[in-house]
Design a protein around this motif. Structure first.
Motif, PDB file in Angstrom:
ATOM      1  N   TYR A 190      -7.134  36.283  23.684  1.00 59.86           N
ATOM      2  CA  TYR A 190      -6.161  37.373  23.787  1.00 59.86           C
ATOM      3  C   TYR A 190      -5.186  37.107  24.933  1.00 59.86           C
ATOM      4  CZ  TYR A 190      -4.198  42.051  24.330  1.00 59.86           C
ATOM      5  OH  TYR A 190      -3.330  43.115  24.421  1.00 59.86           O
ATOM      6  N   GLU A 194      -1.317  36.813  23.937  1.00 60.37           N
ATOM      7  CA  GLU A 194      -0.481  37.961  24.283  1.00 60.37           C
ATOM      8  C   GLU A 194       0.275  37.804  25.596  1.00 60.37           C
ATOM      9  OE1 GLU A 194       0.041  40.441  22.205  1.00 60.37           O
ATOM     10  OE2 GLU A 194      -1.332  39.499  20.765  1.00 60.37           O
ATOM     11  N   HIS A 195      -0.256  37.018  26.523  1.00 58.81           N
ATOM     12  CA  HIS A 195       0.372  36.898  27.844  1.00 58.81           C
ATOM     13  C   HIS A 195       0.669  35.453  28.246  1.00 58.81           C
ATOM     14  CE1 HIS A 195      -0.142  41.168  28.850  1.00 58.81           C
ATOM     15  NE2 HIS A 195      -1.328  41.080  28.283  1.00 58.81           N
ATOM     16  N   GLU A 244      -5.957  47.067  26.464  1.00 63.30           N
ATOM     17  CA  GLU A 244      -5.809  45.698  25.968  1.00 63.30           C
ATOM     18  C   GLU A 244      -7.172  45.049  25.759  1.00 63.30           C
ATOM     19  OE1 GLU A 244      -2.113  43.352  27.375  1.00 63.30           O
ATOM     20  OE2 GLU A 244      -2.686  44.582  29.096  1.00 63.30           O
TER      21      GLU A 244
END
Length: 346
Positions: A190, A194-195, A244
């Motif tokens: 993740y 996502e980042h 998140e």
């Protein structure tokens, strides 16, 4: 030095916990070994080796010799077990210790023999293999010998074992390779997706422990995470929220819920009523994931409680498995059954 010669070992994917007769839990360390590949020598074991993760030179590798609840490196596992036995009971044994080791409920006979052989080669005089749901239930204080259903969900590092137990045996069970490690893997993915942030296992584990959650309605919390930018390679700090983490963990949490539902759907009707009345117990380190008990209870309609000390349940149950064996060797389980009977009479 511990004087008892009966040892129960929770040989977990994430950590090894040792229970000694008359002493209780005497050791709890990560299942990590640092190996010098040039010299083919063990550099460090346990907590000392864990601190080396991601920080070793090219010739030294910090490895976890157990994956998904089974042995992935036979030789290193054997040396790790010997290290923990020696650390628990000393190196000068009057007689070789009797050791009970727990294993996931659905491992193969070959995998079971590998555990037994590794333990025997590490110095055990006699080896007993016990399935994790049985050990977890005993360690959680459940009387599994009554003619009624007891349900346990043991969420370890490598596997989640779900079982309904009655009269000292497993009636229906399943074991899936989704547990604490898969939680960490999901967080790592993740963060990258996502980042664009690359993080290690230890950082992912800290995220899971501090703000990880299985429930959407968990109060919002945040945490700063440091890692490396996946594109530029430069150090990067990102603020992450518990919402998140809920999104990151949805898939492995759903897999555990599906395993629980499978066992419930295949439980005989007579025992289903017992489970409905008595509820289910969560054990293992994964049981501490925030909101997991509430989510399972909501999805199944079955009361769900977390054991008093979920991390140690399997080790304690494994130790009691051997500790209350009758002197005449009439049967491991009969010894534990007598123990529970004595407690009830008291």
């Amino acid at each position: 030095m511990v004087m008892g010669n009966d040892i129960g070992i929770d040989l977990g994917t994430a950590s090894v916990i040792v229970y000694c007769k008359g002493e209780g839990i005497v050791l709890q360390e990560p299942s990590v070994v640092a190996v010098d590949n040039n010299k083919h020598a063990i550099v460090a074991v346990g907590e000392e080796a864990r601190k080396m993760f991601g920080k070793t030179p090219a010739n030294i590798e910090a490895v976890r010799p157990l994956r998904d609840g089974v042995i992935s490196d036979f030789e290193v596992t054997e040396r790790m077990i010997r290290y923990f036995i020696d650390k628990s009971v000393g190196t000068h044994w009057l007689k070789k210790p009797r050791i009970a080791v727990c294993v996931p409920s659905k491992i193969t006979d070959v995998e079971k023999r590998a555990v037994e052989e590794s333990t025997r080669n590490a110095g055990a005089g006699q080896v007993f293999i016990i399935e994790e749901p049985i050990a977890a239930a005993i360690g959680a204080g459940l009387d599994i010998f009554r003619p009624c259903g007891s349900m346990v969900v043991d969420i370890g590092g490598g596997t989640t074992d779900v079982a309904v137990i009655s009269l000292g045996g497993i009636v229906v069970s399943t074991s899936i390779k989704v547990a604490g490690d898969k939680f960490d893997d999901a967080i790592v993915r993740y963060m990258r997706d996502e980042h664009q942030l690359v993080i290690g296992e230890r950082t992912a584990e800290n995220l899971k422990i501090i703000i990880g959650t299985a429930a959407e309605d968990t109060p919002l919390s945040t945490m700063e995470v440091k890692g490396r930018n996946a594109t530029s390679g430069m150090p990067l700090t990102v603020e992450i929220t518990s919402r998140e983490m809920y999104e990151a963990l949805r898939v492995p949490v759903r897999a555990i819920i599906d395993a629980v539902r499978y066992v419930l759907e295949n439980t005989p009707p007579e025992l289903s009523g017992d489970v409905l009345d008595r509820g289910m117990v969560l054990t293992g380190g994964g049981a501490l994931l925030s909101g997991l008990d509430r989510v399972i209870e909501k999805e199944t309609g079955i009361r769900c409680t977390i054991a008093e000390n979920p991390v140690n349940c399997v080790a304690v149950g494994t130790g009691k498995y051997i500790e209350y064996q009758t002197v005449e060797e009439k049967g491991i389980l009969s010894g534990i059954k007598n123990f529970f009977s004595l407690e009830e009479n008291d």
